[in-house]
Every structure is written in C-alpha cells, then in structure tokens.
Motif scaffolding. Structure first.
Motif, PDB file in Angstrom:
ATOM      1  N   ASP A  20       0.823  -1.204   0.000  1.00  0.00           N
ATOM      2  CA  ASP A  20       0.000   0.000   0.000  1.00  0.00           C
ATOM      3  C   ASP A  20       0.859   1.256   0.000  1.00  0.00           C
TER       4      ASP A  20
ATOM      5  N   THR B 147      -5.831   4.532   1.912  1.00  0.00           N
ATOM      6  CA  THR B 147      -6.668   5.600   1.354  1.00  0.00           C
ATOM      7  C   THR B 147      -5.864   6.486   0.405  1.00  0.00           C
ATOM      8  N   ARG B 150      -5.185   4.773  -2.801  1.00  0.00           N
ATOM      9  CA  ARG B 150      -6.385   4.720  -3.644  1.00  0.00           C
ATOM     10  C   ARG B 150      -6.641   6.061  -4.323  1.00  0.00           C
ATOM     11  N   THR B 153      -3.826   7.001  -6.892  1.00  0.00           N
ATOM     12  CA  THR B 153      -3.892   6.134  -8.065  1.00  0.00           C
ATOM     13  C   THR B 153      -5.075   6.503  -8.952  1.00  0.00           C
ATOM     14  N   SER B 154      -6.192   6.794  -8.315  1.00  0.00           N
ATOM     15  CA  SER B 154      -7.378   7.146  -9.113  1.00  0.00           C
ATOM     16  C   SER B 154      -7.152   8.450  -9.862  1.00  0.00           C
TER      17      SER B 154
END
Lengths: 164, 164
Positions: A20, B147, B150, B153-154
DNA sequence: CTACAATAATTGTTGCTGCAACTACTGGAG
DNA sequence: CTCCAGTAGTTGCAGCAACAATTATTGTAG
C-alpha cells in the motif's frame, strides 16, 4: 492471502515498505511529475510565463504591500537563496518586480511587486488555475479532497510518524 | 458560515478552487519538495549516489535480464530522452551500466545493469528505503496509507475528473 | 570602542536538463 | 527496388539550479 507482516508488528530496522505504501509513494511521484510538467508547459505556451515566475508573483500578491524579504520569498517558492537572487534579477529586468531596501537592516532587501507584475499575474492566473483544477483539483470528489488534504497536511507536521 | 459554493454546483469555467482542494494542492507540493530534497541529500551524502542514478538502477533491477530500452527507461525515470542519454553516459563511465545493441533494430539500444551496478544498488538501497519510510511511508497509519494510495492512483487514471 | 561570529544577499563556478537539430535506421507506398 | 515519412538515440546549444566563496552589515562579548 498470507499475511506478510501484521500491521504494526514489522520488525524495527527492516527496510521494507508494504504494498500500500509503496503504491502510494509511486503514485505520488508520478502524479507530481505529470501535473507539474503539464502546468509548466501550459503556462509557458499559453501565457509565456515560466512557472517559477508565476510562483513569485503569487507569493508577492499574497503578502502585505506586495513585498517580501528575499529570504522569506526563497522559502515560499522552494528556491535556494542564490536561485532566488537570479530569478528576481530576471523578473526585475522584465519589470515585474523591484528591489527596495529593508528599513532597519541594510543587508536585507524586499522584492516588491510592480503594477506590471500585478497585471501580469491577473492576466495569467486563469491559465494556471484552470490547469490546477484540470490536472489535480477536479480529479477529486469533495470527500477525497478533504481526506487528501487532511492526510498530506498531517504528513507535514514535525511530529508525524511513529514514536520511533 | 456562508456557503461559498455548494458542492457540485460551482459554475462552469469559474477559475476558483475551494479551500480543501487548495490546501491539498499546497500540501502536495510542499511534501513532495521536502521528501525529494531529503532523499536526495541523504542518498548523496551517505551513499554517494545521485538520486537519478538510483532510480535507473532500480528500473533496471526490476526489468527482466536487468535491461531496458533507452526509451522505456526514460519513461520509467521521468527523464527526457536526451537527459537519459547523458545520465546513462555518466553511469556507463562509472561502470554501473552498459549499452548493448537491441537485436532486430539497429537503432535501438539496451541499457544493461552490470554486476557492479547491481552491487551498488544492493549497497545503497537501505539508505534510500529508510528515507522513504522516514519521510513518507511511516508518516501514514495503515488506513491512511491505503486511502492515500487509492486516491492518488485514481487521480492518475485518464478518465479521472468531471464528465465535463 | 574593537573584535568577531552570525546573517542577508550576491556572485563565481560547475553540472544537469530540456529543446531542437541531427544521424542512423526502419518499414511501408508506389 | 526506391523513396520517404517515421522512429531511436545522440549531440549542439542555452538556460537554470545549487554549492561554496565573497561582500556588506549587524549585534554581541570583552
């Protein structure tokens, strides 16, 4: 799914970074590169203004009286002192800023925004802000924007991180 | 607290960025600067290796056969083609990489990791990884790490952003 | 008052970086 | 086969950045 290392129990000193965090780190670098390159290109091609110049204009615009000590300004735009001297040299030649003495300490100098500088900022801010929105801000929904801001800000705090 | 602009109803074309997004943007820039400067200084002072060199070594180490096309490598380390040519020149002089022809296309060239390069990476990876943890990864708890990964990356995805 | 370490800014130097031009090679159109 | 637009990589060039040394000034210790 075999657990590689239970959260919080990673052995001290082990130079391993879990998936992560590594993914976050790589995405962070990639995103920064893409956004700054895009912003720089757009500002230069559409407004004929180098990005560092824009940063100086913003810093001065936001400061009281449109002026700031060279040193403070260097911190604000993330430049070395020598780099800032040269940058201000160029901008002064272009008429966007002036140097004025700092009262009470003859070593010091202010960089001061000129009217031309203020006008130039006004004329170019749109291009830059559009870019920031397009490449960064608008890619966040409201919840993520708040979350991202919280996380990044907390990472900047001195005490951030494990008690070691 | 007067609502400045209801979420999602900001008028199209208005070059305004709300406080959350602006804070995130500024923290993003500040954090990137701090971390990269720190990593670069540490790697240089403790391992006598410029950060871009390290990046090249990692890219090659991760590639099959420890080799990669110049062009691919340039993308991987976020360098321009000419910049990469020079970088590989220096590293080749230092014995860390070699150039070998690309079979089937005599224009192409591989950059190949030498044994010395592999050894150098092994010897310096600890310094770098410690830095990444200290200045970035360890400042995230597990939830935030996931988080952040995420969100970032988005933001890299092409379709990211408003339907516009 | 004088000496001197610390600070603000600048300048000398060096190295890195990207753009644009160039060379070498490729592969498809005619 | 020949031509030529396109691609991989390199080089000429010019600008930009940081480090270290320098100048001018400050304030503090003796």
């Amino acid at each position: 799914m075999p657990k590689k290392s239970a959260p919080g129990t990673r052995k001290r000193g082990t130079p391993r970074i879990d998936a992560d965090r590594l993914a976050a780190w790589r995405a962070f670098l990639e995103l920064h590169h893409r956004v700054t390159v895009a912003l720089s290109e757009e500002l230069e091609s559409e407004a004929d203004l180098p990005l560092p110049w824009y940063d100086v204009l913003v810093q001065l615009e936001e400061a009281p009286d449109g002026r700031r000590r060279m040193q403070d300004l260097a911190d604000g735009v993330l430049f070395s002192p020598s780099g800032l001297t040269r940058l201000v040299d160029r901008m002064e030649r272009a008429g966007l800023v002036t140097r004025t003495p700092y009262p009470g300490d003859r070593r010091g100098a202010y960089a001061v925004l000129t009217d031309a500088g203020r006008a130039r900022l006004k004329a170019t801010a749109g291009v830059h802000l559009r870019g920031v929105r397009e490449h960064f801000a608008d890619r966040l929904d409201d919840a993520d924007a708040a979350t991202l801001g919280r996380i990044l800000t907390s990472m900047l705090e001195p005490g951030s991180g494990p008690p070691s």
